[in-house]
Design an enzyme around this catalytic site. Structure first.
Site, PDB file in Angstrom:
ATOM      1  N   PHE A 143       4.619   2.680   0.523  1.00  0.00           N
ATOM      2  CA  PHE A 143       4.104   1.354   0.167  1.00  0.00           C
ATOM      3  C   PHE A 143       5.130   0.244   0.357  1.00  0.00           C
ATOM      4  CE2 PHE A 143      -0.269   1.758  -1.300  1.00  0.00           C
ATOM      5  CZ  PHE A 143      -0.408   3.136  -1.101  1.00  0.00           C
ATOM      6  N   GLU A 182      -8.895   6.462  -0.426  1.00  0.00           N
ATOM      7  CA  GLU A 182      -9.858   6.610   0.654  1.00  0.00           C
ATOM      8  C   GLU A 182      -9.102   7.061   1.903  1.00  0.00           C
ATOM      9  OE1 GLU A 182     -12.421   3.235   1.262  1.00  0.00           O
ATOM     10  OE2 GLU A 182     -12.659   2.989  -0.898  1.00  0.00           O
ATOM     11  N   CYS A 200     -10.130  -1.485  -4.274  1.00  0.00           N
ATOM     12  CA  CYS A 200      -9.415  -1.209  -5.531  1.00  0.00           C
ATOM     13  C   CYS A 200      -8.322  -2.232  -5.858  1.00  0.00           C
ATOM     14  CB  CYS A 200      -8.830   0.189  -5.469  1.00  0.00           C
ATOM     15  SG  CYS A 200     -10.092   1.418  -5.136  1.00  0.00           S
ATOM     16  N   LYS A 235      -9.422  -5.962  -6.603  1.00  0.00           N
ATOM     17  CA  LYS A 235     -10.235  -6.057  -7.824  1.00  0.00           C
ATOM     18  C   LYS A 235      -9.425  -5.674  -9.068  1.00  0.00           C
ATOM     19  CE  LYS A 235     -12.818  -1.996  -8.423  1.00  0.00           C
ATOM     20  NZ  LYS A 235     -12.482  -1.395  -9.687  1.00  0.00           N
TER      21      LYS A 235
HETATM   22  C1  UGA Z   1      -5.713   2.866  -3.927  1.00  0.00           C
HETATM   23  C2  UGA Z   1      -4.628   3.729  -4.585  1.00  0.00           C
HETATM   24  O1  UGA Z   1      -3.637   4.063  -3.612  1.00  0.00           O
HETATM   25  C3  UGA Z   1      -5.232   5.017  -5.169  1.00  0.00           C
HETATM   26  O2  UGA Z   1      -4.228   5.749  -5.861  1.00  0.00           O
HETATM   27  C4  UGA Z   1      -6.339   4.609  -6.162  1.00  0.00           C
HETATM   28  O3  UGA Z   1      -6.986   5.767  -6.703  1.00  0.00           O
HETATM   29  C5  UGA Z   1      -7.383   3.782  -5.426  1.00  0.00           C
HETATM   30  O4  UGA Z   1      -6.740   2.598  -4.884  1.00  0.00           O
HETATM   31  C6  UGA Z   1      -8.432   3.390  -6.439  1.00  0.00           C
HETATM   32  O5  UGA Z   1      -8.127   2.650  -7.374  1.00  0.00           O
HETATM   33  O6  UGA Z   1      -9.549   3.941  -6.381  1.00  0.00           O
HETATM   34  P1  UGA Z   1      -6.987   2.911  -1.575  1.00  0.00           P
HETATM   35  O7  UGA Z   1      -7.550   1.588  -1.969  1.00  0.00           O
HETATM   36  O8  UGA Z   1      -7.904   3.949  -1.034  1.00  0.00           O
HETATM   37  O9  UGA Z   1      -6.242   3.600  -2.825  1.00  0.00           O
HETATM   38  O10 UGA Z   1      -5.916   2.642  -0.428  1.00  0.00           O
HETATM   39  P2  UGA Z   1      -4.309   2.582  -0.280  1.00  0.00           P
HETATM   40  O11 UGA Z   1      -3.878   3.667   0.615  1.00  0.00           O
HETATM   41  O12 UGA Z   1      -3.638   2.481  -1.586  1.00  0.00           O
HETATM   42  O13 UGA Z   1      -4.143   1.204   0.521  1.00  0.00           O
HETATM   43  C7  UGA Z   1      -4.540  -0.033  -0.054  1.00  0.00           C
HETATM   44  C8  UGA Z   1      -4.198  -1.167   0.875  1.00  0.00           C
HETATM   45  O14 UGA Z   1      -2.801  -1.408   0.906  1.00  0.00           O
HETATM   46  C9  UGA Z   1      -4.626  -0.983   2.324  1.00  0.00           C
HETATM   47  O15 UGA Z   1      -5.215  -2.173   2.800  1.00  0.00           O
HETATM   48  C10 UGA Z   1      -3.325  -0.702   3.053  1.00  0.00           C
HETATM   49  O16 UGA Z   1      -3.356  -1.076   4.405  1.00  0.00           O
HETATM   50  C11 UGA Z   1      -2.356  -1.552   2.249  1.00  0.00           C
HETATM   51  N1  UGA Z   1      -0.952  -1.112   2.339  1.00  0.00           N
HETATM   52  C12 UGA Z   1      -0.598   0.124   1.920  1.00  0.00           C
HETATM   53  C13 UGA Z   1       0.008  -1.971   2.844  1.00  0.00           C
HETATM   54  O17 UGA Z   1      -0.280  -3.129   3.224  1.00  0.00           O
HETATM   55  N2  UGA Z   1       1.319  -1.575   2.892  1.00  0.00           N
HETATM   56  C14 UGA Z   1       1.692  -0.344   2.481  1.00  0.00           C
HETATM   57  O18 UGA Z   1       2.906  -0.037   2.558  1.00  0.00           O
HETATM   58  C15 UGA Z   1       0.719   0.530   1.983  1.00  0.00           C
END
Ligand code: UGA
Length: 434
Positions: A251, A157, A262, A265
């Site tokens: 990450f 997203e 995502c 869940k």
């Molecule tokens: C995630 C995956 O990155 C996608 O590849 C996948 O397709 C998607 O889930 C899904 O299953 O549909 P998304 O949930 O959109 O995508 O967001 P991310 O950018 O992955 O971030 C997820 C969470 O992790 C956020 O709350 C973000 O703030 C947190 N995060 C991310 C951290 O706390 N630290 C980081 O270094 C990176």
């Protein structure tokens, strides 16, 4: 050019529909939500996602994209139909597959010719692809074939359109080789690695990828706890680790932990599916446990800094689970606001786009007030809590912020600011080991 039906036009379905239309296919999106379909037909997107409105608008006008509530219309000439419906957590932690089942039954009911069924929804391995294929086969006339192809989605997203056109890889899992190659053919113009495999491996790749990324986040949060105790700077540690190509820099941002629709869940569902198959994953349980306790840590930090939270004015900057989206599902900010209000704090909250979505799900706390901009939320606050990594928070006039706050505490839950600069400006700057 293929005729493609897309069932479910949420983040994944709508982005997939618009991108496939842009790539030259004829696409019809199907959704049971009449209001959503009516709005989409006028080019109005029901959520905030960069580049998507323009893409939808352009393809609506070109006639390559349309929307309907009728399966018969979308399946009449379809070569392929993508299932892109939600698979939310059920109370047991397992993925709730009722929407996927309903979609398969509707395909079986309305298909008038053979077509490929592409499963994009996140469905756990361990018999579910077989179950779905059985539903299709049992309910379709024997003259109609509907081979199942598992094609998990990896878009994020906030950058969904970019990710759709620039995938790191495409995974296609099928028992029917011809169907797999036809689906893989859609992605050839994108010039990315395409992995052909069996359905269970494709499903597992999706879960393992999300679980690995969630593990990376919980890992760096765990290291931050240790780093804090021994006086190391977690940002320097993460940077030093990230230069190692085997580890990678992404990450490794420590903070309030992961949210969204995502990771929470999918890690839970993978743990539940492992349990169901006789294996208890201690690693996945620890990942979830660390993530949950990051938010408690943040509240404790604020409590220590302000002695008590009772009647304290706390400014919460950011409500969305991450920047560039108005999605607040499992957003750390919402849980934090609930915790702060329960402790008697007065919360002044601001987000550039996510206030309307937050208002729909947050209980109406007496002490919670939504603000029109960041400075209004900051005005008179005893402490600021940065809960979302929005770049606009970094570029606030922090001198002005300091003079309009009642207190001086800033808890940077996303590692957005420089600790040295903030301390020089006179803030009591709190962060995860920095
Ligand atoms: C995630 C995956 O990155 C996608 O590849 C996948 O397709 C998607 O889930 C899904 O299953 O549909 P998304 O949930 O959109 O995508 O967001 P991310 O950018 O992955 O971030 C997820 C969470 O992790 C956020 O709350 C973000 O703030 C947190 N995060 C991310 C951290 O706390 N630290 C980081 O270094 C990176």
């Amino acid at each position: 050019m293929k005729q493609i039906g897309i069932i479910g036009v949420g983040y994944v379905g709508l982005t997939t529909a618009a991108c496939l239309a842009e790539m030259g296919h004829q696409v019809i999106g199907i959704d049971t939500d009449r209001q959503k379909v009516a709005l989409l037909g006028q080019g109005q997107i029901p959520f905030s996602e960069p580049q998507l409105p323009e893409l939808v608008e352009r393809n609506l006008r070109a006639g390559s994209l349309s929307f309907t509530t009728h399966y018969s219309e979308a399946l009449r000439d379809a070569d392929m139909v993508f299932i892109c419906v939600g698979t939310p957590s059920s109370p047991s932690g397992h993925a709730d597959l009722s929407q996927v089942e309903a979609a398969a039954r509707q395909i079986a009911r309305f298909a008038t010719r053979s077509l490929i069924v592409v499963l994009k929804s996140t469905v756990p391995p361990g018999g579910n692809a077989e179950w779905l294929a059985d539903i299709l086969q049992a309910n379709l006339p024997s003259t109609i074939k509907a081979p199942l192809v598992v094609n998990p989605e990896f878009l994020r997203e906030g950058s969904a359109v970019y990710d759709c056109f620039h995938p790191d890889r495409v995974v296609v899992g099928a028992w029917d080789t011809a169907a797999a190659e036809e689906v893989a053919g859609l992605y050839v113009p994108l010039q990315c690695p395409i992995l052909l495999t069996d359905p269970a491996s494709a499903q597992m790749t999706k879960y393992a990828s999300n679980a690995f990324l969630a593990t990376k986040i919980s890992f760096i949060n765990e290291i931050a706890r240790v780093a804090e105790r021994i006086g190391a700077n977690i940002h320097a540690v993460a940077q030093g680790m990230g230069f190692d190509g085997r580890i990678g820099a992404e990450f490794l941002e420590s903070g309030l932990g992961y949210g969204g629709s995502c990771f929470p869940k999918d890690v839970l569902a993978l743990s539940a599916i492992a349990e169901q198959h006789g294996y208890s994953s201690q690693l996945l349980q620890a990942v979830m446990e660390i993530n949950a306790t990051q938010r408690e840590w943040a509240v404790l930090k604020l409590e220590q800094a302000l002695v008590s939270l009772q009647d304290k004015a706390i400014c919460v900057l950011g409500l969305a689970f991450k920047p560039d989206t108005d999605d607040v599902r499992e957003a750390p900010a919402l849980e934090l606001i609930n915790m702060l209000c329960q402790r008697g704090a007065q919360v002044q909250a601001y987000d550039p786009v996510a206030i309307p979505t937050a208002q729909k799900v947050l209980p109406p706390h007496a002490g919670l007030r939504y603000c029109g901009d960041a400075y209004e939320a900051i005005q008179g606050s005893d402490a600021i809590l940065i809960a979302t990594h929005w770049p606009e928070f970094r570029s606030l006039d922090w001198d002005r912020v300091r003079s309009t706050m009642a207190g001086s505490t800033v808890l940077d839950g996303r590692g957005l600011l420089s600790s040295d600069q903030m301390r020089t400006l006179g803030f009591e700057y709190l962060a995860f080991a920095s």
